[in-house]
Motif scaffolding. Structure first.
Motif, PDB file in Angstrom:
ATOM      1  N   GLN A  38       0.812  -1.219   0.000  1.00  0.00           N
ATOM      2  CA  GLN A  38       0.000   0.000   0.000  1.00  0.00           C
ATOM      3  C   GLN A  38       0.848   1.273   0.000  1.00  0.00           C
ATOM      4  O   GLN A  38       0.383   2.334  -0.363  1.00  0.00           O
ATOM      5  CB  GLN A  38      -0.953   0.007   1.210  1.00  0.00           C
ATOM      6  CG  GLN A  38      -2.107  -0.970   1.085  1.00  0.00           C
ATOM      7  CD  GLN A  38      -2.955  -0.683  -0.138  1.00  0.00           C
ATOM      8  OE1 GLN A  38      -3.338   0.458  -0.395  1.00  0.00           O
ATOM      9  NE2 GLN A  38      -3.244  -1.723  -0.917  1.00  0.00           N
ATOM     10  N   THR A  59      -2.936  -4.057   5.394  1.00  0.00           N
ATOM     11  CA  THR A  59      -3.336  -4.291   4.008  1.00  0.00           C
ATOM     12  C   THR A  59      -2.161  -4.248   3.032  1.00  0.00           C
ATOM     13  O   THR A  59      -2.275  -4.732   1.914  1.00  0.00           O
ATOM     14  CB  THR A  59      -4.411  -3.280   3.548  1.00  0.00           C
ATOM     15  OG1 THR A  59      -3.911  -1.978   3.805  1.00  0.00           O
ATOM     16  CG2 THR A  59      -5.713  -3.490   4.273  1.00  0.00           C
ATOM     17  N   VAL A  73       1.897  -9.082   3.075  1.00  0.00           N
ATOM     18  CA  VAL A  73       1.500 -10.450   2.735  1.00  0.00           C
ATOM     19  C   VAL A  73       2.084 -11.365   3.804  1.00  0.00           C
ATOM     20  O   VAL A  73       3.299 -11.546   3.876  1.00  0.00           O
ATOM     21  CB  VAL A  73       1.998 -10.872   1.340  1.00  0.00           C
ATOM     22  CG1 VAL A  73       1.755 -12.359   1.103  1.00  0.00           C
ATOM     23  CG2 VAL A  73       1.307 -10.050   0.259  1.00  0.00           C
ATOM     24  N   ARG A  91      -4.942  -8.795  -1.387  1.00  0.00           N
ATOM     25  CA  ARG A  91      -3.926  -7.782  -1.063  1.00  0.00           C
ATOM     26  C   ARG A  91      -3.081  -7.458  -2.290  1.00  0.00           C
ATOM     27  O   ARG A  91      -2.745  -6.306  -2.535  1.00  0.00           O
ATOM     28  CB  ARG A  91      -3.008  -8.296   0.059  1.00  0.00           C
ATOM     29  CG  ARG A  91      -3.747  -8.537   1.365  1.00  0.00           C
ATOM     30  CD  ARG A  91      -3.214  -7.703   2.496  1.00  0.00           C
ATOM     31  NE  ARG A  91      -4.120  -7.788   3.627  1.00  0.00           N
ATOM     32  CZ  ARG A  91      -3.830  -8.400   4.774  1.00  0.00           C
ATOM     33  NH1 ARG A  91      -2.639  -8.941   4.949  1.00  0.00           N
ATOM     34  NH2 ARG A  91      -4.710  -8.424   5.749  1.00  0.00           N
ATOM     35  N   SER A 118      -5.014  -5.476  -4.793  1.00  0.00           N
ATOM     36  CA  SER A 118      -5.254  -4.093  -4.357  1.00  0.00           C
ATOM     37  C   SER A 118      -3.958  -3.297  -4.172  1.00  0.00           C
ATOM     38  O   SER A 118      -4.000  -2.179  -3.657  1.00  0.00           O
ATOM     39  CB  SER A 118      -6.021  -4.068  -3.031  1.00  0.00           C
ATOM     40  OG  SER A 118      -6.893  -5.146  -2.903  1.00  0.00           O
TER      41      SER A 118
END
Ligand code: TYM
Length: 332
Positions: free
Chosen positions: A190, A204, A207, A219, A222
């Motif tokens: 992110q 988020t 991993v 994840r 995104s």
């Protein structure tokens, strides 16, 4: 055989992809032609507050993840740091040849203490890198496979080994860091300008190796990508895309540039789908082995007990030599 030493903190229930690509995979590779010691560093983990039961569980789970990733206990020594009291003992001696200012310059301490409020951080957090130096030096280590964030601690370790040797006579092997450029720093999905980290504000971007495959896929799908549409390996201009290319390259054995070349005429969506597929394929057998290992705690404890015996065999000899060099009387 040349010696290898490395360790991870049992600070969460699951290791993450950064731990795996930055370190654990290299551990598995180098055990083939090195005498390797892989430690679960529980002494380091109590530098921040943790409930005793949680620590116990995470220590077991971390050891099981070493094995699930392919560390072979018949080949490598897998053990828990607190089972070898030599680590804390040598750390004391090394602390006495470490400058206060020198320890104060450690950026990981500065980062962590700023986050928690510097007056709330423990003395243990401050002396953390000295204990890490003791871990490494006790085993006559030649090579330390770690991620980029450990480079400064490795520099300190080398300085302390050289200083001790110069002052008291040749005692410690001066270790080399083993940091693979391409996977040395896996970034947060992110926020691709920050490293993937257990202490990230939001999960988020992470991993976890033991995450549900659906969560992992989501994840990755995104993940923050960059402006434009072109898939190109360029860490400055395209940090998000380059991070994904780095992960894909590491798991397929290609260079990031070569991987990028395969996306001509394709988009970010294709790249993410491929990354998800390759990561999930890597995690499936890992998760399977982890579950099996955790189902047999007696076997895991046996591995760790045997590991501790072997570790202490080596560590006690180094500690005795170092103790003699500084002028401690032999005990008997
Ligand atoms: P720890 O537990 O924070 O991390 C374990 C290992 O994972 C690597 N790593 C990463 N690599 C690439 N990308 C990332 N985003 C990423 N995040 C973590 C770390 O570099 C590390 O190799 N101080 C050590 C533990 C330690 C140790 C030692 C290591 C204690 N004693 C002796 C080597 C030798 C640490 O905090 O690791």
């Amino acid at each position: 055989l040349p010696r290898v030493f490395s360790g991870m903190q049992p600070t969460s229930d699951s290791l993450h992809l950064g731990n795996y690509l930055g370190a654990l995979r290299q551990w598995v590779a180098v055990q083939e032609d090195h005498d390797a010691f892989y430690c679960v560093v529980d002494l380091h983990a109590i530098t921040v507050e943790v409930a005793p039961d949680v620590l116990r569980q995470r220590t077991r789970r971390t050891a099981a993840q070493y094995l699930a990733a392919g560390v072979d206990p018949d080949r490598s020594t897998v053990f828990v740091q607190s089972h070898a009291p030599e680590h804390a003992q040598l750390a004391w001696v090394l602390g006495c040849i470490t400058g206060f200012g020198e320890a104060s310059r450690m950026t990981q301490f500065k980062d962590k203490s700023v986050r928690g409020g510097s007056d709330r951080s423990s003395v243990g957090l401050f002396t953390y890198p000295i204990l890490q130096a003791a871990d490494i030096l006790l085993y006559g280590t030649h090579l330390v496979p770690v991620g980029e964030d450990q480079r400064q601690h490795l520099e300190l370790t080398r300085d302390l080994a050289q200083r001790f040797n110069a002052r008291f006579g040749e005692t410690f092997v001066v270790p080399e860091p083993y940091i693979l450029g391409s996977t040395a720093k896996i970034m947060d999905l992110q926020d691709p300008t920050a490293k993937m980290s257990k202490s990230a504000q939001s999960a988020t971007g992470l991993v976890d190796l033991l995450d549900d495959p659906k969560v992992v896929a989501k994840r990755i799908r995104s993940a923050v990508t960059d402006t434009g549409r072109e898939v190109r390996f360029d860490r400055e201009e395209k940090p998000g895309v380059s991070n994904l290319l780095g992960i894909l390259a590491a798991l397929t054995g290609a260079t990031p540039e070569a991987v990028a070349a395969g996306y001509e005429g394709k988009g970010y969506g294709d790249l993410k789908a491929d990354v998800a597929e390759v990561v999930l394929a890597e995690l499936a057998p890992f998760q399977q082995r982890f579950t099996e290992l955790l189902a047999d705690p007696a076997e895991l404890d046996r591995v760790l007990a045997a590991g501790a015996l072997r570790a202490r065999e080596v560590a006690s000899v180094t500690l005795a030599r170092a103790s003699d060099r500084v002028g401690f009387l032999p005990a008997g």
